[in-house]
Design an enzyme around this catalytic site. Structure first.
Site, short mmCIF file in Angstrom:
data_model
loop_
_atom_site.label_atom_id
_atom_site.label_comp_id
_atom_site.label_asym_id
_atom_site.label_seq_id
_atom_site.Cartn_x
_atom_site.Cartn_y
_atom_site.Cartn_z
N ASP A 1 -28.47 20.49 -2.45
CA ASP A 1 -27.48 20.09 -1.82
C ASP A 1 -27.01 20.52 -0.15
O ASP A 1 -28.35 21.16 0.43
CB ASP A 1 -27.40 21.59 -2.23
CG ASP A 1 -25.74 22.76 -1.90
OD1 ASP A 1 -24.09 21.93 -2.07
OD2 ASP A 1 -25.15 23.73 -1.08
N GLU B 1 -27.52 15.69 -1.58
CA GLU B 1 -25.68 15.75 -1.56
C GLU B 1 -25.84 15.39 -0.06
O GLU B 1 -25.98 16.79 0.93
CB GLU B 1 -25.66 16.74 -1.57
CG GLU B 1 -23.80 17.10 -1.99
CD GLU B 1 -23.64 18.07 -1.21
OE1 GLU B 1 -22.66 18.14 -1.70
OE2 GLU B 1 -23.67 18.67 -0.85
N HIS C 1 -29.05 27.44 3.38
CA HIS C 1 -28.92 28.59 3.19
C HIS C 1 -28.69 28.95 2.83
O HIS C 1 -29.20 28.57 0.78
CB HIS C 1 -26.85 28.39 4.25
CG HIS C 1 -26.54 28.02 2.97
ND1 HIS C 1 -25.91 26.66 2.96
CD2 HIS C 1 -25.20 27.95 2.17
CE1 HIS C 1 -25.22 25.76 2.24
NE2 HIS C 1 -25.12 26.78 1.18
C1 GLC Z 1 -22.25 21.38 -1.44
C2 GLC Z 1 -20.98 22.36 -2.52
C3 GLC Z 1 -19.58 23.01 -1.73
C4 GLC Z 1 -20.47 23.92 -0.88
C5 GLC Z 1 -21.53 23.31 -0.08
C6 GLC Z 1 -22.11 24.80 0.95
O1 GLC Z 1 -20.87 20.45 -0.34
O2 GLC Z 1 -21.02 21.07 -3.45
O3 GLC Z 1 -19.66 23.29 -3.28
O4 GLC Z 1 -19.53 24.33 -0.53
O5 GLC Z 1 -22.21 22.32 -0.65
O6 GLC Z 1 -23.52 25.28 0.01
#
Ligand code: GLC
Length: 644
Positions: free
Chosen positions: A281, A323, A176
């Site tokens: 992310d 992640e 996003h």
């Molecule tokens: C990942 C980050 C988190 C964030 C999310 C949205 O999970 O670690 O902190 O809120 O992405 O970008």
């Protein structure tokens, strides 16, 4: 595609024959993967897309600075650089750690002193003003947050870090953008090209259909997955925008090849400024499919593989870290299975280990941890784990009902217990955590809190109970010993080296008050850092000295190379966890006592693995393994290696 016609077509794009050779050789190596993955996602659009990606790649290849090209060559000679036991990661918010990027640069001696080789600076690209999800709502990927410095400062910092053997790691938020990002602004202004960068619906029909199977990431402060925007629709009308996270974070439409091209351009732009590892992310969310939870879709892996292939061609020094906070069976795909084996991300967070560590600490019983690890698919040998005790996010009790059942537990009951335990509601709990995002539909209560507060230090210090303080210190060191010994990159979360406690000050900051994850995002306490070093007998001093020692031993233990898997040995006592690593240099057996009581370890178990004598690396002692049993003190951690 790599027929000679392509080579002859591309060669004139280079002034230098050796550059052309380098590029074409890499293209030959990665081209097939690239094309295959593009075809899997974009079908007939592949050829056109390939041409446009090639343009981006050639441009970045020519622009790549000489020093980074040299790093590329060095990495090609040492492709396992991220798997080495020397690798120690440190994760910090630049501002909270040192004010500015220049400030971070001045703290290099501190990082070097800790043995750090990998520095993840939390989101620092220009976010939207006001609430921005800790920087994960990016407004401009080519600018640095103004209060931290400039892009030139970032390059200068990367150069200084590199000179000290430290790799710079940045977040790449690719699910996003902030609603203030240029693409979203243009979409809102009615530009159809940019409306197609997002998922925008004129009415609730599609959103309602998707919602049937979509979970909620932030059920409390951002319920639902779609946000109404007055200007996002066609012809200036309103529209429902896909916003998985907060209302101001607009999900991107990766089905549009233009989005892929944009991100390749961004990655290479940042890579040419010295970023060496990209933390992808929320990568699990980038592909949407009706009737699913819209996570872990096969296209996600094709997209990562395609991006990685392009990046390997232009900047082979660069690595990807996924992640993906998802179930183990889904997680392994981020490192690659079957055809994708080792061709996707180079590294992924081992969320499950982190969760299991806290779970085991609370239950003082290692069975569930053992079962979960046994069921974990092995990772490709050229990949590694990101291993951590704490990070900037909350802890969600990702424990499957199946693993729980195999350990004789009920999944829901155990998850309930953990939330009670870490929020301090459970009778006798030592933990001081906060409930994050209670979800009444699922009963989930995630937990915020710093490692030290969750491990009991806050309560013990407040109660002035020396014995409890000692136990809390031991618990912290136990968890660090497992993450440092598991085989992966240990990621130290800033402040944990000083056992920093919860920081309740977040409640007074308007942009943070609603999000209690800020309780474990403290400012670095440099006085505490100096004190901890000067007074190794204080709790913070003990944690600090203990960690430094662990890092030192790890860096001198080749058995911890991440290409080797960690296996679980049957444990004679539920309080003990026994792990085994089979390194060509000799076997390693790790023993951990997860309880506050001593346990007896029958030595035949170690003898069978290690012979009559073995060296315990953390103490440096050689042990005689011929007696019957060995007493394992509360929270003890031992790393035995075979004497060869
Ligand atoms: C990942 C980050 C988190 C964030 C999310 C949205 O999970 O670690 O902190 O809120 O992405 O970008």
């Amino acid at each position: 595609m790599l027929k000679s016609d392509l080579a002859s077509r591309l060669r004139p794009a280079f002034d230098d024959d050796r550059d052309a050779d380098t590029f074409l050789l890499r293209l030959e190596r990665y081209g097939a993967e690239l094309v295959e993955s593009l075809e899997a996602v974009y079908g007939e659009q592949t050829n056109e897309l390939l041409d446009s990606l090639m343009e981006v790649m050639l441009h970045a290849f020519h622009a790549r600075p000489g020093e980074l090209r040299q790093l590329d060559e060095a990495r090609l000679l040492r492709p396992d650089w991220l798997q080495q036991p020397e690798m120690i990661g440190y994760v910090a918010y630049a501002d909270r750690f040192a004010g500015t990027l220049q400030g971070v640069s001045e703290k290099l001696p501190y990082l070097r002193g800790l043995g750090v080789k990998y520095l993840h600076l939390m989101p620092l690209l220009r976010p939207r003003d006001g609430e921005n999800d800790g920087g994960y709502a990016v407004q401009d990927y080519r600018a640095v947050r103004p209060d931290l410095g400039t892009m030139d400062d970032l390059s200068a910092l990367a150069t200084r870090l590199r000179a000290s053997g430290i790799s710079l790691v940045l977040d790449l938020v690719l699910n996003h953008v902030a609603q203030e990002h240029e693409w979203a602004v243009k979409a809102r202004a009615g530009d159809p090209k940019y409306r197609d960068y997002f998922h925008i619906f004129p009415d609730r029909v599609a959103p309602d259909a998707y919602e049937q199977t979509l979970p909620e990431v932030f059920p409390e402060f951002a319920p639902g997955n779609f946000t109404w925007d007055e200007a996002a629709g066609e012809a200036g009308k309103g529209g429902w925008v896909w916003t998985t996270f907060n209302r101001y974070q607009w999900d991107l439409n990766w089905g549009n090849p233009a989005v892929l091209r944009e991100f390749l351009d961004i990655i290479l732009y940042l890579a040419n400024r010295g970023v060496e590892v990209f933390r992808l992310d929320a990568i699990a969310f980038i592909w949407k499919r009706l009737g699913t939870d819209c996570q872990n879709q096969p296209e996600v892996h094709h997209l990562t593989r395609a991006l990685r292939a392009c990046v390997r061609i232009v900047a082979p020094a660069v690595a990807f870290k996924a992640e993906a906070i998802v179930a183990p069976g889904d997680l392994i795909h981020y490192l690659g299975t079957r055809d994708h084996h080792g061709k996707v991300s180079d590294m992924a967070y081992h969320n499950s280990l982190m969760v299991q560590l806290w779970s085991t600490l609370a239950s003082q019983n290692t069975r569930l941890l053992g079962e979960a690890l046994r069921a974990f698919p092995p990772k490709p040998t050229n990949t590694t784990w990101g291993l951590y005790v704490r990070c900037h996010d909350d802890i969600g009790w990702a424990i499957s009902d199946e693993d729980a059942a195999r350990a004789g537990l009920s999944g829901p009951a155990h998850r309930h217990f953990l939330s009670d335990f870490y929020s301090g509601e459970y009778e006798g709990s030592w933990a001081r955590g906060l409930v994050f995002q209670f979800n009444p539909d699922t009963g989930d209560r995630r937990i915020s809190g710093s490692a030290a507060s969750l491990a009991g230090l806050e309560a013990a210090l407040e109660g002035g109970d020396a014995a409890q303080v000692e136990l809390a210190v031991k618990r912290l060191l136990l968890l660090h010993t497992v993450t440092l010994g598991f085989g992966g990159v240990p990621l130290l979360y800033m402040g944990d080296e000083l056992a920093l406690l919860n920081d309740y000050g977040y409640q007074d900051v308007p942009e943070h008050a609603a999000d209690n994850r800020w309780v474990h995002r403290p400012r670095m306490d440099w006085q505490a850092a100096a004190d901890a070093q000067a007074h190794p007998d204080t709790p913070a001093g003990q944690v600090n000295a203990g960690l430094r020692h662990l890092i030192h031993v790890r860096q001198g233990t080749p058995h911890l190379h991440a290409s080797i898997e960690t296996g679980v040995l049957p444990s004679p006592d539920a309080r003990l966890l026994l792990l085994r690593r089979e390194h060509p240099l000799g076997r390693m057996v790790q023993v951990y006592n997860f309880s506050d009581q001593p346990a007896e370890l029958p030595l035949n178990i170690l003898r069978e693995q290690l012979g009559d004598r073995a060296t315990e690396r953390l103490s440096g002692y050689e042990y005689d393994l011929t007696p019957w049993t060995l007493n394992v003190p509360p929270y003890a951690a031992w790393w035995f290696t075979e004497n060869t």
